[in-house]
Design an enzyme around this catalytic site. Structure first.
Site, short mmCIF file in Angstrom:
data_model
loop_
_atom_site.label_atom_id
_atom_site.label_comp_id
_atom_site.label_asym_id
_atom_site.label_seq_id
_atom_site.Cartn_x
_atom_site.Cartn_y
_atom_site.Cartn_z
N HIS A 146 0.68 -1.43 0.05
CA HIS A 146 -0.02 0.11 -0.02
C HIS A 146 0.86 1.45 0.02
O HIS A 146 0.43 2.13 0.62
CB HIS A 146 -1.04 0.05 1.19
CG HIS A 146 -2.22 -0.95 1.08
ND1 HIS A 146 -2.51 -1.45 -0.20
CD2 HIS A 146 -2.83 -1.36 1.99
CE1 HIS A 146 -3.50 -2.20 -0.24
NE2 HIS A 146 -3.84 -2.32 1.06
N HIS A 220 -9.39 2.51 -0.55
CA HIS A 220 -9.38 1.58 0.48
C HIS A 220 -10.69 1.68 1.28
O HIS A 220 -10.99 1.30 2.44
CB HIS A 220 -8.47 1.41 1.42
CG HIS A 220 -8.06 -0.04 2.00
ND1 HIS A 220 -8.84 -0.74 2.44
CD2 HIS A 220 -7.01 -0.59 1.65
CE1 HIS A 220 -8.47 -1.99 2.78
NE2 HIS A 220 -7.21 -1.81 2.38
N GLU A 344 -11.50 -3.19 -3.83
CA GLU A 344 -10.28 -2.50 -4.26
C GLU A 344 -9.96 -2.84 -5.49
O GLU A 344 -9.38 -3.87 -6.04
CB GLU A 344 -8.96 -3.08 -3.35
CG GLU A 344 -9.25 -2.42 -1.94
CD GLU A 344 -8.27 -3.28 -0.95
OE1 GLU A 344 -7.29 -3.11 -1.21
OE2 GLU A 344 -8.62 -4.00 -0.15
#
Length: 381
Positions: A146, A220, A344
């Site tokens: 991420h 997210h 996502e």
């Protein structure tokens, strides 16, 4: 192993361009709008707080004629609220969010932020690009996830708002420096959230670079269409025949496997809680699905129904995949385990290392572009 078509820049129709906000404002007003109800304030910005260094953080509110409300803040270009009515016209917030900036600064566990420069995982926090090894931040054991320790979710974005007759938008922009979290190239990024009168919230991502790099952007958002409780009773359909199996660190092996005879078979609707205990490894779903159709075209990714409230969420995307995550880390503070689900939309995890997957490489003169649409309706509507 299946053959996966390469990702291509999004191809959209004139109608979809109106939905995605890809026209100029003048063209938008002329071609996609017919009028706005008197007295409706479609967009407004207020102070949300300030960072420790004194920089202010703004909150931006988008509204449409059907009572849908979307709130976002500059930190992380984060969704803090999506309020939509149920079939009895009672509104509820269907995305996890905190009411104060302080809660986010203290580690709120469910931020609906923009994830980048690379969403999801990169094995051993390294990859080869044009014959040169690139090492990026290792922030989940030996691996990268991420965007690194801070990533785009921890950045203060610059916001601009705009309105049309049937929509309102916030455009967030950010510059990511060459070498940040180890990634090469100066990257200029924009993410535009657009709410229209069809109850569609569109996220449009764009990026340019001055050196070859990899880019994989997503949001997210943690959804719960009931507004509270767990999501076991939500009925989920994913428009995918295959998934990318992972190892114990949830990093793809490179294989693409059929969902047939697995608890990942959501080709027809199933309750999220129906087979969640059958998942091996993670304590719930955390899997990348290979979406049908050609990457780069706007097409269905998922549909979710919450039968008690009657709320329906439909997701379309230009991305090749979607990661289903069921908030496996929630622990009751403040949400229960499996108290939300994420869709996502993304390039596949570890795609910088797996050349059989759609490439996430972005080069000078070849801009990154991606779009995802979340449409909210009710059963029988």
């Amino acid at each position: 192993m299946s053959t996966i078509p390469p990702a291509v820049p999004p191809r959209i129709s004139r109608r979809e361009a109106c939905v995605l906000g890809l026209t100029s404002l003048a063209g938008l007003v002329a071609g996609c709008a017919t009028g706005s109800p008197a007295g409706l304030v479609r967009v407004e910005s207020t102070r949300f707080g300030q960072l420790a260094d004194g920089r202010p953080v703004q909150s931006h509110t988008l509204r449409n004629r059907h009572g849908m409300v979307v709130r976002l803040m500059d930190l992380g270009a984060t969704l803090t609220e999506i309020s939509v009515p149920d079939r009895q016209r009672a509104a509820a917030n269907v995305v996890c969010g905190a009411p104060t900036l302080d809660a986010y600064l203290k580690g709120f566990p469910a931020g609906a932020s923009v994830i980048g420069r690379f969403a999801n995982r990169i094995r051993n926090a390294r990859f080869t690009l044009d014959g040169r090894e690139v090492r990026v931040t290792a922030n989940t054991g030996p691996h990268h996830i991420h965007g690194g320790r801070e990533g785009f979710a921890g950045k203060l974005w610059t916001a601009k708002t705009r309105t049309g007759r049937r929509e309102a938008a916030v455009e967030f922009s950010l510059r990511s420096a060459d070498g940040e979290e180890g990634f090469p190239g100066n990257l200029a990024v924009t993410v535009t959230y657009t709410l229209n009168d069809a109850n569609e919230l569109t996220l449009r991502y764009a990026a340019t670079t001055d050196r070859p790099t990899v880019v994989n952007l997503t949001n997210h958002a943690y959804f719960n269409l009931a507004g509270s409780g767990d999501v076991y009773g939500h009925e989920l359909q994913i428009f995918a025949d295959e998934f990318t199996p992972g190892d114990r660190d949830l990093i793809p092996t490179g294989e693409v496997r059929s969902v047939t005879a697995t608890p990942l078979d959501f080709r027809t609707p199933h309750r999220i809680g129906e087979r969640i205990r059958q998942i091996e490894g993670p304590s719930g779903y955390d899997h990348n699905f290979v979406l049908r159709g050609r990457a780069g075209t706007l097409r269905p990714a998922a549909r979710v129904v919450e039968p008690v409230s009657g709320r329906v969420l439909e997701c379309r995307t230009t991305e090749p995949g979607v990661q289903l995550y069921t908030a496996n880390h929630f622990n009751g503070r403040p949400y229960p385990k499996h108290g939300a689900f994420c869709l996502e939309t993304q390039h596949y995890p570890d795609s910088p290392n797996l050349t059989q997957f759609p490439s996430p490489v972005v080069r000078p003169g070849q801009p990154y572009a991606s779009a995802t649409v979340f449409k909210f309706t009710t059963l029988g509507a």
